[in-house]
Write a protein that holds these residues in place. Structure first.
Motif, PDB file in Angstrom:
ATOM      1  N   TYR A   1       0.863  -1.188   0.000  1.00 50.85           N
ATOM      2  CA  TYR A   1       0.000   0.000   0.000  1.00 50.85           C
ATOM      3  C   TYR A   1       0.894   1.230   0.000  1.00 50.85           C
ATOM      4  CZ  TYR A   1      -3.328  -3.481   1.790  1.00 50.85           C
ATOM      5  OH  TYR A   1      -4.111  -4.590   1.949  1.00 50.85           O
TER       6      TYR A   1
ATOM      7  N   GLY B   1       1.758   5.104   1.537  1.00 56.93           N
ATOM      8  CA  GLY B   1       1.749   5.647   2.891  1.00 56.93           C
ATOM      9  C   GLY B   1       0.413   6.211   3.330  1.00 56.93           C
TER      10      GLY B   1
ATOM     11  N   TYR C   1      -2.497   3.707   4.759  1.00 59.59           N
ATOM     12  CA  TYR C   1      -2.490   2.978   6.032  1.00 59.59           C
ATOM     13  C   TYR C   1      -3.513   3.503   7.049  1.00 59.59           C
ATOM     14  CZ  TYR C   1       1.480   0.352   4.288  1.00 59.59           C
ATOM     15  OH  TYR C   1       2.271  -0.463   3.537  1.00 59.59           O
TER      16      TYR C   1
ATOM     17  N   ALA D   1      -1.194  -9.352   4.431  1.00 60.49           N
ATOM     18  CA  ALA D   1      -0.015  -9.782   3.663  1.00 60.49           C
ATOM     19  C   ALA D   1       1.110  -8.758   3.666  1.00 60.49           C
ATOM     20  CB  ALA D   1      -0.422 -10.068   2.218  1.00 60.49           C
ATOM     21  N   ASP D   2       0.831  -7.530   4.068  1.00 64.03           N
ATOM     22  CA  ASP D   2       1.831  -6.475   3.995  1.00 64.03           C
ATOM     23  C   ASP D   2       2.473  -6.277   5.371  1.00 64.03           C
ATOM     24  OD1 ASP D   2       3.225  -4.100   3.122  1.00 64.03           O
ATOM     25  OD2 ASP D   2       1.685  -2.938   4.151  1.00 64.03           O
ATOM     26  N   PRO D   3       3.791  -6.399   5.469  1.00 62.74           N
ATOM     27  CA  PRO D   3       4.429  -6.297   6.792  1.00 62.74           C
ATOM     28  C   PRO D   3       4.215  -4.951   7.469  1.00 62.74           C
ATOM     29  CG  PRO D   3       6.075  -6.408   5.032  1.00 62.74           C
ATOM     30  CD  PRO D   3       4.760  -6.694   4.410  1.00 62.74           C
ATOM     31  N   ALA D   4       4.100  -3.887   6.673  1.00 63.50           N
ATOM     32  CA  ALA D   4       3.872  -2.576   7.278  1.00 63.50           C
ATOM     33  C   ALA D   4       2.464  -2.496   7.870  1.00 63.50           C
ATOM     34  CB  ALA D   4       4.068  -1.466   6.246  1.00 63.50           C
TER      35      ALA D   4
ATOM     36  N   LEU E   1       2.495  -4.225  11.120  1.00 64.48           N
ATOM     37  CA  LEU E   1       3.115  -3.348  12.119  1.00 64.48           C
ATOM     38  C   LEU E   1       2.129  -2.272  12.593  1.00 64.48           C
ATOM     39  CD1 LEU E   1       5.895  -2.564  13.459  1.00 64.48           C
ATOM     40  CD2 LEU E   1       6.250  -1.044  11.530  1.00 64.48           C
ATOM     41  N   GLU E   2       1.416  -1.671  11.631  1.00 69.68           N
ATOM     42  CA  GLU E   2       0.483  -0.581  11.960  1.00 69.68           C
ATOM     43  C   GLU E   2      -0.692  -1.096  12.805  1.00 69.68           C
ATOM     44  OE1 GLU E   2       0.804   3.033  11.036  1.00 69.68           O
ATOM     45  OE2 GLU E   2       2.659   1.938  11.341  1.00 69.68           O
TER      46      GLU E   2
ATOM     47  N   ARG F   1       0.649  -1.710  16.259  1.00 73.26           N
ATOM     48  CA  ARG F   1       0.907  -0.432  16.945  1.00 73.26           C
ATOM     49  C   ARG F   1      -0.391   0.242  17.376  1.00 73.26           C
ATOM     50  NH1 ARG F   1       4.656   3.640  15.365  1.00 73.26           N
ATOM     51  NH2 ARG F   1       3.024   4.439  14.012  1.00 73.26           N
TER      52      ARG F   1
ATOM     53  N   TYR G   1       9.980 -14.324  13.434  1.00 70.68           N
ATOM     54  CA  TYR G   1      10.089 -12.889  13.154  1.00 70.68           C
ATOM     55  C   TYR G   1       8.744 -12.179  13.342  1.00 70.68           C
ATOM     56  CZ  TYR G   1      11.489  -8.778  10.351  1.00 70.68           C
ATOM     57  OH  TYR G   1      11.786  -7.523   9.914  1.00 70.68           O
TER      58      TYR G   1
ATOM     59  N   GLU H   1       5.691 -11.339  16.974  1.00 71.59           N
ATOM     60  CA  GLU H   1       5.367 -10.123  17.727  1.00 71.59           C
ATOM     61  C   GLU H   1       3.971  -9.579  17.382  1.00 71.59           C
ATOM     62  OE1 GLU H   1       7.933  -6.866  16.768  1.00 71.59           O
ATOM     63  OE2 GLU H   1       7.512  -6.987  14.633  1.00 71.59           O
TER      64      GLU H   1
ATOM     65  N   TRP I   1      11.786 -12.868   5.102  1.00 73.84           N
ATOM     66  CA  TRP I   1      11.893 -12.366   6.479  1.00 73.84           C
ATOM     67  C   TRP I   1      12.599 -13.363   7.385  1.00 73.84           C
ATOM     68  CZ3 TRP I   1      11.480  -7.465   6.439  1.00 73.84           C
ATOM     69  CH2 TRP I   1      10.592  -6.830   5.566  1.00 73.84           C
TER      70      TRP I   1
ATOM     71  N   GLU J   1      15.675 -12.717  10.017  1.00 71.88           N
ATOM     72  CA  GLU J   1      15.718 -13.185  11.409  1.00 71.88           C
ATOM     73  C   GLU J   1      17.072 -13.845  11.699  1.00 71.88           C
ATOM     74  OE1 GLU J   1      13.551 -12.852  13.833  1.00 71.88           O
ATOM     75  OE2 GLU J   1      14.184 -14.357  15.302  1.00 71.88           O
TER      76      GLU J   1
ATOM     77  N   LYS K   1      19.914 -11.384  12.360  1.00 66.86           N
ATOM     78  CA  LYS K   1      19.696 -10.433  13.457  1.00 66.86           C
ATOM     79  C   LYS K   1      20.965 -10.091  14.239  1.00 66.86           C
ATOM     80  CE  LYS K   1      15.032 -10.173  15.355  1.00 66.86           C
ATOM     81  NZ  LYS K   1      14.057 -10.874  16.194  1.00 66.86           N
TER      82      LYS K   1
ATOM     83  N   GLY L   1       3.782   3.843  -4.488  1.00 66.29           N
ATOM     84  CA  GLY L   1       3.966   3.863  -3.050  1.00 66.29           C
ATOM     85  C   GLY L   1       4.015   2.441  -2.504  1.00 66.29           C
ATOM     86  N   ASN L   2       4.783   2.253  -1.468  1.00 70.18           N
ATOM     87  CA  ASN L   2       4.726   0.969  -0.766  1.00 70.18           C
ATOM     88  C   ASN L   2       5.101   1.199   0.689  1.00 70.18           C
ATOM     89  OD1 ASN L   2       7.520   1.053  -0.635  1.00 70.18           O
ATOM     90  ND2 ASN L   2       7.848  -0.775  -1.857  1.00 70.18           N
ATOM     91  N   ALA L   3       5.339   0.111   1.409  1.00 67.47           N
ATOM     92  CA  ALA L   3       5.566   0.206   2.849  1.00 67.47           C
ATOM     93  C   ALA L   3       6.669   1.206   3.206  1.00 67.47           C
ATOM     94  CB  ALA L   3       5.912  -1.184   3.381  1.00 67.47           C
TER      95      ALA L   3
ATOM     96  N   SER M   1       7.196   4.016   2.177  1.00 66.21           N
ATOM     97  CA  SER M   1       6.766   5.412   2.270  1.00 66.21           C
ATOM     98  C   SER M   1       6.252   5.729   3.677  1.00 66.21           C
ATOM     99  CB  SER M   1       5.706   5.735   1.211  1.00 66.21           C
ATOM    100  OG  SER M   1       4.642   4.830   1.296  1.00 66.21           O
ATOM    101  N   LEU M   2       6.217   4.725   4.531  1.00 67.98           N
ATOM    102  CA  LEU M   2       5.749   4.896   5.903  1.00 67.98           C
ATOM    103  C   LEU M   2       6.949   5.051   6.834  1.00 67.98           C
ATOM    104  CD1 LEU M   2       2.765   4.714   6.835  1.00 67.98           C
ATOM    105  CD2 LEU M   2       3.252   2.389   7.575  1.00 67.98           C
TER     106      LEU M   2
ATOM    107  N   TYR N   1       7.633   2.368   9.473  1.00 69.11           N
ATOM    108  CA  TYR N   1       8.131   1.121   8.886  1.00 69.11           C
ATOM    109  C   TYR N   1       9.633   1.222   8.597  1.00 69.11           C
ATOM    110  CZ  TYR N   1       8.465  -2.832   5.637  1.00 69.11           C
ATOM    111  OH  TYR N   1       8.816  -3.996   5.003  1.00 69.11           O
TER     112      TYR N   1
ATOM    113  N   ARG O   1      12.692  -0.996  10.222  1.00 70.87           N
ATOM    114  CA  ARG O   1      13.720  -1.693   9.448  1.00 70.87           C
ATOM    115  C   ARG O   1      15.110  -1.230   9.869  1.00 70.87           C
ATOM    116  NH1 ARG O   1       9.538  -4.257   8.087  1.00 70.87           N
ATOM    117  NH2 ARG O   1      10.387  -5.181   9.968  1.00 70.87           N
TER     118      ARG O   1
END
Lengths: 318, 447
Positions: A88, A90, A93, A114-117, A120-121, A124, A147, A150, B277, B281, B284, B322-324, B326-327, B330, B334
């Protein structure tokens, strides 16, 4: 077999929910795309992996979700909402979090992500909901699940290219850490992996994997073109065939042994009658599985009852 | 029901809240929608019908008051309401809507997918039978297109490093046999690009391994041999790790452990492109020596060589880039894990690169990948769909590719499909535009 796996079926309209519940689905999943999302982003930046306009593939109004929730209280078959686009932008979200909040508020609190961000959101944000890790998230292996522990996933959905051996090892190693494991077993067996399929799936252009190709050599040694892809059908298949686009009935015993808890029948947007028949057949196979004392007994009875004239040979697991 | 994405009803209440309802029916006489609860007509300010107009590629709207509303059905789950007495404007809108939808259904049922695309987008009809005879001829054609319209100045790339992708075991053998200059020359010859001005640049890095295919990952010995040679040549080595199936876990852990030990002894570091991912891990505790780079299989974007035909894209020219990343949260996350380098592909658009160290791969961009191998399936089984895990890969990719219709600029290599972004080698201004976004390195693939 003792492991009683549950059936999870996709649906595209509210009308299909009671139909599929009655056919034998234990759980269902669907997409929800609010009108304002649809108007602003259309298919170019979709909310989930069904990216067509002109076919009923998901719920498109919040009131439909409310109707659906009333049905779940009667039919008692839980529904999960797919928010499984690969990425997606920014600005999207906060909108998605708002969608999640609204769904949770009416009691639809389980999501495929499916999107890791986005994972996370959601974490959070603290919105109380259940997360299923989509097979579209990427390669699934034990350290990957460590991984993502969390985000407290309630379920892992294996992607279509996971082998049963790998699933078994992962489930064994992750025992007690993530409770549920879902595997594909019928329909829509793609040539490429969903997590790594970045091409278009819109009304006006077919999937990239359906574009004609030829097997050719690197250079001009020998015969150049060796195989030509089969021509695409002019229209969608009209005749029903169990497992015609992907079939894992023969693998059910091994999937059960591997510790898989849920079996996915994708098919959002498929003909309702076809999906209903798929679910009935899957339920029939699970009943045979439950009564069978060995894999041989299961295979023999299942093939006799479900495929008396032979099968599609489009095997999910080989 | 009318398909969700082409028709909807929005009910605005007097308190300004909006209720989003499904459109159950729509004809010349009126339209219906349904709600989960009984409607209090006195609360309604307006009822807005939204219908998608394909030709305009947007929704048309018509507003109605509450006075024409009536209940037409009620059951345990919903109430259905209907609006009639709608007027001429409504009738014209609905007529147009059904005309366009019927046309779509007709094309969908009666035409081929190529014809459907042609009718709806202008996608070229008949071109899907036009193939190059082999990959070499395809590359020649691409080279001609690049060189015949080349506006290139190496000065535009000032401040950016050039690196070469060495993504097959065969190619790596050649690198180990040849001095860098000769290797670069050989790669340019293979792509018919010796006359391209970029041939005047000196590569300062190589990317070994393959982000997509596990069978093209070099052994530890080869990685170390490459490191030693590259060090002598003053060249940096980046290792690309493909995604890791569970069955490769032990091998991957061993490789990481031994590589880390080697770098510890050398007091050196190596960039590692990570594409799953799980590998992240495993890295790390190792990021002091093994610097993770976010690979393109984790840095996901919409990519398709037919994007220019997609209606919404061609109309707005606004790419879904746009993708993750852009946040900000996030990116911060990383960074905590040690990822500050992001790998991108140029696919004809111009992604907004976030702050950080950005790597851009040219001219190929991945569109589709299978963890198993579609090429193996075609060669071995005669059917791309019959895929399974291959333990001793015979490397059919040494001889074969999947060719695609010429107009698509697409090729099937290894276990993936790749688009060819000609413009990335036609005009150096394309790359110069990224400079201010923090583009530090260009990785050139020459197949």
């Amino acid at each position: 077999m003792e492991n009683e796996m549950k059936l999870v079926a996709g649906f595209g309209t509210v009308e299909e929910y009671p139909l599929y519940a009655a056919a034998g689905a234990d759980e269902l999943f669907c997409g929800y795309v609010p009108f304002d999302w649809n108007e602003k982003y259309g298919n170019l930046q979709p909310l989930n992996r069904r990216e067509v306009r002109y076919v009923d593939v998901q719920i498109g109004a919040f009131e439909e979700l409310c109707i659906l929730h009333k049905m779940t209280e009667v039919y008692k078959k839980p529904v999960t909402i797919a928010l499984n686009a690969l990425c997606y932008s920014g600005e999207q979200y906060p909108r998605i979090l708002s969608i999640v909040e609204r769904c949770v508020a009416i009691g639809l609190d389980s999501f495929i992500v499916a999107d890791p961000a986005l994972l996370l959101e959601i974490t959070r944000s603290g919105i109380p909901c259940k997360i299923q890790l989509s097979g579209e998230l990427g390669e699934i292996n034990t350290p990957m699940l460590e991984y993502f522990r969390e985000v407290h996933p309630t379920r892992v959905i294996f992607h279509r290219k996971n082998t049963i051996r790998d699933m078994g090892e992962i489930i064994q190693k992750m025992q007690g850490k993530i409770p549920e494991y879902e595997a594909f077993f019928l329909n829509e067996m793609c040539h490429f992996s969903g997590a790594f399929c970045n091409s278009l799936h819109c009304d006006e252009l077919c999937h990239l994997c359906q574009v004609p190709y030829r097997l050719g050599r690197l250079d001009a040694t020998g015969e150049s073109v060796l195989e030509i892809s089969k021509p695409r059908p002019f229209s969608e298949q009209e005749d029903y065939g169990l497992g015609a686009s992907g079939c894992g009935f023969c693998a059910l015993w091994k999937l059960g042994e591997a510790g898989v808890t849920h079996l996915k029948i994708p098919g959002r947007g498929n003909y309702s009658g076809f999906m209903e028949q798929d679910i009935k057949s899957a339920r029939q196979a699970l009943n045979i599985l439950k009564e069978s004392k060995s894999e041989e007994e299961y295979l023999s009875r299942m093939r006799q009852d479900l495929f008396p004239a032979g099968c599609s040979r489009v095997c999910y697991y080989r | 029901m009318i398909p969700f994405a082409i028709g909807a009803v929005l009910i605005t209440k007097k308190d300004n809240s909006v209720v989003e309802a499904g459109l159950t029916d729509c004809n010349a006489e009126g339209f219906s929608f349904r709600l989960s609860e009984k409607l209090d007509y006195g609360e309604i300010d307006s009822v807005c019908l939204k219908l998608f107009a394909w030709e305009a590629d947007q929704f048309s709207s018509l507003e109605f008051g509450a006075e024409g509303l009536k209940t037409v059905e009620q059951n345990d789950f919903f109430w259905v309401y209907r609006v009639e007495e709608t007027g001429d404007e409504y009738e014209a809108l609905v007529r147009d809507f059904w005309k366009q939808y019927s046309q779509y259904v007709k094309w969908k049922k009666e035409g081929s997918p190529e014809q459907l695309s042609h009718f709806l987008t202008g996608y070229p009809e008949g071109e899907e039978d036009n193939f190059a005879p082999d990959f070499s001829e395809q590359k020649k054609a691409w080279s001609r297109e690049i060189l015949s319209n080349c506006h290139w100045d190496n000065a535009d790339l000032e401040g950016m490093e050039l690196a070469l992708s060495v993504d097959s075991l065969d190619m790596l053998e050649r690198y180990l046999q040849l001095p860098m200059e000769a290797f670069f020359r050989e790669r340019l010859e293979g792509s018919f690009l010796t006359e391209h001005p970029i041939s005047g640049m000196r590569p300062k890095g190589i990317f070994i391994g393959n982000s997509f295919c596990a069978h093209q990952l070099p052994t530890l010995d080869k990685i170390l041999a490459t490191y030693e040679k590259a060090e002598r040549e003053g060249i940096c080595v980046t290792l690309c790790l493909p995604c890791m199936q569970e069955s490769y876990l032990q091998d991957r852990m061993t490789l990481i452990e031994k590589l880390w030990g080697f770098l510890e002894r050398k007091n050196a570091t190596m960039e590692v492109v990570v594409n799953d991912w799980g590998t992240m891990e495993l890295l790390k505790e190792k990021t002091t020596r093994l610097i993770p780079v976010l690979g393109v299989l984790l840095n996901k974007r919409r990519k398709d060589p037919r994007m220019k035909y997609q209606r919404e894209y061609s109309r707005s020219q606004k790419a879904p880039f746009g993708n993750a990343l852009s946040l900000e949260a996030y990116r911060r996350r990383r960074k905590e894990e040690g990822i500050e380098i992001y790998s991108w592909e140029a696919d004809g658009g111009t992604p907004d690169l976030p702050m950080g160290i950005n790597i851009l791969q040219i001219p190929y961009y991945q569109t589709n990948t299978s963890q198993m191998c579609p090429l193996y399936a075609v060669c071995k089984e005669g059917n791309r769909g019959i895929q399974y895990e291959v333990e001793n890969c015979p490397e059919f990719c040494k001889e074969y590719v999947l060719l695609y219709p010429k107009h698509l600029h697409l090729i099937g290599r290894f276990n993936s499909l790749f688009g060819m972004a000609l413009e990335t080698l036609q005009d150096s201004a394309f790359l110069k535009a990224y400079k201010e976004s923090g583009l530090k390195r260009i990785v050139l693939t020459l197949w």
